[in-house]
Design a protein around this motif. Structure first.
Motif, short mmCIF file in Angstrom:
data_model
loop_
_atom_site.label_atom_id
_atom_site.label_comp_id
_atom_site.label_asym_id
_atom_site.label_seq_id
_atom_site.Cartn_x
_atom_site.Cartn_y
_atom_site.Cartn_z
N ILE A 5 27.89 47.11 37.65
CA ILE A 5 28.38 46.26 38.00
C ILE A 5 26.97 44.57 37.70
N TYR A 6 28.18 44.04 37.39
CA TYR A 6 28.10 43.13 36.62
C TYR A 6 27.89 41.73 37.77
N THR A 7 27.24 40.38 37.21
CA THR A 7 27.24 39.68 38.57
C THR A 7 26.86 38.71 37.60
N ILE A 8 28.30 37.10 37.29
CA ILE A 8 27.42 36.11 36.96
C ILE A 8 27.91 35.40 38.29
N LEU A 9 26.57 34.06 38.33
CA LEU A 9 26.91 33.26 39.64
C LEU A 9 27.43 31.94 38.56
N CYS A 10 28.95 31.30 39.62
CA CYS A 10 29.54 30.19 39.28
C CYS A 10 29.91 29.52 39.91
N ARG A 11 30.21 28.09 39.65
CA ARG A 11 30.58 27.08 40.24
C ARG A 11 32.36 27.66 40.57
N ASP A 12 33.06 27.67 39.91
CA ASP A 12 34.12 28.35 40.60
C ASP A 12 35.10 30.01 40.17
N ILE A 13 34.77 30.45 41.05
CA ILE A 13 34.92 31.86 40.63
C ILE A 13 36.31 32.13 40.82
N ASP A 14 37.57 31.73 41.47
CA ASP A 14 39.05 31.54 41.40
C ASP A 14 38.82 31.60 39.70
N ALA A 15 38.47 30.40 39.13
CA ALA A 15 38.73 30.32 37.58
C ALA A 15 38.58 30.96 37.05
N GLN A 16 36.91 31.96 37.04
CA GLN A 16 36.48 32.91 36.27
C GLN A 16 37.27 33.83 36.33
N LEU A 17 37.61 34.45 37.38
CA LEU A 17 37.80 35.92 37.58
C LEU A 17 39.47 35.53 36.97
N SER A 18 39.81 34.83 37.31
CA SER A 18 41.67 34.44 36.47
C SER A 18 41.10 34.63 34.82
N PHE A 19 40.04 33.87 34.27
CA PHE A 19 39.40 33.88 32.96
C PHE A 19 39.25 35.19 32.44
N TYR A 20 38.76 36.21 33.14
CA TYR A 20 37.96 37.38 32.97
C TYR A 20 39.25 38.25 32.64
N GLN A 21 40.13 37.58 33.89
CA GLN A 21 41.14 39.16 34.12
C GLN A 21 42.01 38.68 33.11
N ALA A 22 42.32 37.13 32.44
CA ALA A 22 43.04 37.31 31.17
C ALA A 22 42.81 37.56 29.44
N MET A 23 41.58 37.54 29.71
CA MET A 23 41.08 38.30 28.81
C MET A 23 40.88 39.28 28.33
N PHE A 24 40.41 40.23 29.06
CA PHE A 24 40.84 41.83 29.59
C PHE A 24 41.67 42.69 30.05
N GLY A 25 42.42 41.44 30.99
CA GLY A 25 43.82 42.33 32.14
C GLY A 25 43.46 43.82 33.05
N TRP A 26 41.79 43.41 32.98
CA TRP A 26 41.05 44.27 34.71
C TRP A 26 41.84 43.60 35.42
N GLN A 27 42.09 44.35 36.40
CA GLN A 27 42.53 44.44 38.13
C GLN A 27 41.84 44.10 38.58
N GLU A 28 41.77 42.73 39.81
CA GLU A 28 40.60 42.23 40.95
C GLU A 28 40.94 43.95 41.43
N ALA A 29 39.23 43.67 42.17
CA ALA A 29 38.53 44.73 43.24
C ALA A 29 38.85 44.06 44.18
N THR A 30 39.95 44.02 44.96
CA THR A 30 40.25 43.14 46.60
C THR A 30 39.44 43.54 47.71
N ARG A 31 39.29 44.93 47.15
CA ARG A 31 38.32 45.28 48.88
C ARG A 31 36.65 44.11 48.62
N TYR A 32 36.57 43.73 47.53
CA TYR A 32 35.54 43.24 47.30
C TYR A 32 35.80 41.61 47.57
#
Length: 140
Positions: A5-32
């Protein structure tokens, strides 16, 4: 089985999630998903994003947000050098930054150094080198 589990501190968690999802095609782990946390899942990796409010919860009030390399940075290993090249080409279109174009490391990886939109450093790497590229040992 062990998961990372690797976590980063962010200003905008939704924008960061979208960025990494677009970069790598990973799916959101919605249970978290919570008001202060988002995460993406990839094999044995959970890549998480903490909102600023989480700093107090975790007793990290002094932790920096968006300071390159603060507290480490992830390297995402790709199956082939072409995918490293593709992430390097794609990062600018997603408001990230290419810090160092793909290159061969002295330890035999094809690697690119990048920043996400909040300036967090990360690398993409592959153990498979482009044809004709050979790693050279470095002398310290």
């Amino acid at each position: 089985m062990m998961n990372v589990i690797y976590t980063i501190l962010c200003r905008d968690i939704d924008a960061q999630l979208s960025f990494y999802q677009a970069m790598f095609g990973w799916q959101e782990a919605t249970r978290y998903r919570s008001p202060i946390f988002r995460a993406l899942q990839a094999d044995n990796l959970l890549f998480g994003f903490h909102a600023p409010m989480a700093r107090t919860l975790l007793n990290l009030e002094d932790a920096s947000v968006g300071v390159p390399g603060d507290g480490g940075f992830p390297t995402i290993e790709m199956p082939c050098f072409e995918e490293v090249d593709a992430t390097a080409a794609r990062v600018g279109t997603l408001n990230g930054t290419l810090v160092k174009a793909p290159f061969v490391t002295y330890y035999g990886q094809w690697q690119a150094v990048l920043r996400d939109p909040e300036q967090n450093l990360f690398r993409t790497a592959s153990l498979h080198l482009p044809p004709g590229i050979i790693a050279s040992p470095i002398t310290f």
